[in-house]
Design an enzyme around this catalytic site. Sequence first.
Site, short mmCIF file in Angstrom:
data_model
loop_
_atom_site.label_atom_id
_atom_site.label_comp_id
_atom_site.label_asym_id
_atom_site.label_seq_id
_atom_site.Cartn_x
_atom_site.Cartn_y
_atom_site.Cartn_z
N GLU A 34 5.60 -3.36 0.91
CA GLU A 34 5.72 -3.05 -0.53
C GLU A 34 4.97 -1.75 -0.73
OE1 GLU A 34 7.45 -4.57 -2.72
OE2 GLU A 34 7.99 -6.32 -1.52
N THR A 38 0.78 4.65 5.20
CA THR A 38 0.19 3.51 5.93
C THR A 38 1.28 2.51 6.28
OG1 THR A 38 -1.82 3.82 4.63
CG2 THR A 38 -1.67 1.79 5.89
N GLY A 39 2.25 2.32 5.38
CA GLY A 39 3.37 1.41 5.66
C GLY A 39 4.12 1.84 6.91
N GLY A 90 0.83 -1.20 0.00
CA GLY A 90 0.00 0.00 0.00
C GLY A 90 0.86 1.24 0.00
N SER A 91 0.33 2.30 0.57
CA SER A 91 1.02 3.59 0.49
C SER A 91 2.13 3.72 1.54
CB SER A 91 0.00 4.71 0.68
OG SER A 91 -0.53 4.61 1.98
N CYS A 143 2.11 0.63 -8.91
CA CYS A 143 3.22 1.13 -8.09
C CYS A 143 4.45 1.37 -8.94
CB CYS A 143 3.50 0.17 -6.93
SG CYS A 143 3.66 -1.53 -7.44
#
Length: 471
Positions: free
Chosen positions: A243, A225-226, A221-222, A277
């Site tokens: 990722e 958020t990571g 995800g973004s 991505c």
Amino acid sequence: MDTAYHMLINGEITTSKQTFPVINPATLTIIAEAPIATAEQINTAVDSAHDAFATWSSSQKIDFRKSTLLACQKALEHHIDEIGELLTLEQGKPLKAAKSEVTSSLAKIPNILNYDFFSKTLEENEKGKVEMQLIPFGVVTAITPWNYPVYIAISKIVAALWVGNTIVLKPSEYTPLTTLKIGEILKDVLPKGVLNIVSGSGEVGALLVKHPKVRMVSFTGSVPTGKAIAAMCADDLKRVTLELGGNDAAILLEDAPIDKIAEKIFWGAFTNSGQICTAIKRVYVHQSQLEQLAEILNKIAADTIVGDGTDPTTQMGPLNNKMQYDKVLNYYKAAKESGAKIWGGGPVDGPGYFFKPTIVTNLEQGHPLIEEEQFGPILPLISYDDINKAIDKANALNVGLAGSVWSQDENKAYDVAQQMHSGTIWVNTVHDAHQDACFGGVKQSGIGREGGIEGLKSFGEFKMIYKRKIA
Ligand code: NDP
């Protein structure tokens, strides 16, 4: 179309009193309601994965795991059309691309199952044996985004389970239906508790990440958020792979044959409406070729059919959700306000989140459209006069997922590729994926790798056993 979707918890198809609507981004109509997992259901899902772990992970069960995962592949193959159609409805991508996402994620399963590295003997002689084993963590939580929900879910499920973990997966609230459907199809193929699928917002994801029985988190995800997930994992040192996003640069060397490569550059940037991505998100082109490149890309853009993914003539679907549409629109407006040249494209009147492929020039490094990840169909072209300055600008950001270099001379391009700070660099190609390749980012584009044998190793940890005779 089936409009009732259920979670898979403890081997049971499960509903919830609370639901949320899933919107078709092409029509803005509600496709279906998806369940919001309660805290109790999240606990049940993790407990059931925890209970299933001992049997599933047993080293005697490697053949069983292989045959069961191949049976999962077979079961899902019977539903390629159904899952593909549902994917187009909830994600927006053209039907052909949606079905190809399903088939490609299933086709790679046998190769993953061919990696057998559970135990390696480092020494065996009269003194005894030294053995290195890859052991699973236990319960893995997987959290997935909305751009390739099927591919990412299947990749995480198969890798985590093959290593011997059990799993609880939460899809994005924008695209939960295909993943819920996968859970329903696999309900009777996998033993109870081995796979659990719960849906809901980021709060459901956070409860899973924080759960004390979860030992590893596999997140796509973004970047923001990571980072939040990494912080949550720090509390009890859960293992985590991240990722995350990128801002991939394509560098075209001065000798790049623009007319030959423009089509590849275009689809490298605009496939899946730019929501990849590893999409090309900024192009550095020699000043002598800027106008020619912009003209050709803009011509391809003008000829590209943007529409509802269910229409077989559609080449590019809508953006997936309002948040993403607004983000792209804001970059577009900011570019206009900065005096950029917008070659065409732009937003399309509703009802769907349609945005035509848009080429932008006359922006300087530092502009948000260059420095931030647009994740949508708007592509800045930046001219350079000195290749070293272009490489510096490509490397200047705090992300490094992928990138590409283009030249008549692949050796010259390879030298530039060596200088780029990214997890993957393509020379004269883009989105090329070798079946044994691993994938992931440097800098803030992530931690760890997925795919190939390196990716599988992230779903376990190494244990050494020294077996010696008493002298
Ligand atoms: P988000 O980070 O917003 O969401 C990803 C997932 O995390 C969703 O399931 C989301 O749930 C969930 N989530 C949100 N907040 C939390 C939280 N606090 N705790 C746990 N889970 C949470 O990303 P997007 O879905 O918007 O995906 C787009 C981004 O993903 C882009 O930046 C893109 O580059 C990146 N990406 C990276 C890939 C890679 O392999 N490197 C591949 C694909 C995308 P919900 O949606 O329900 O809020």
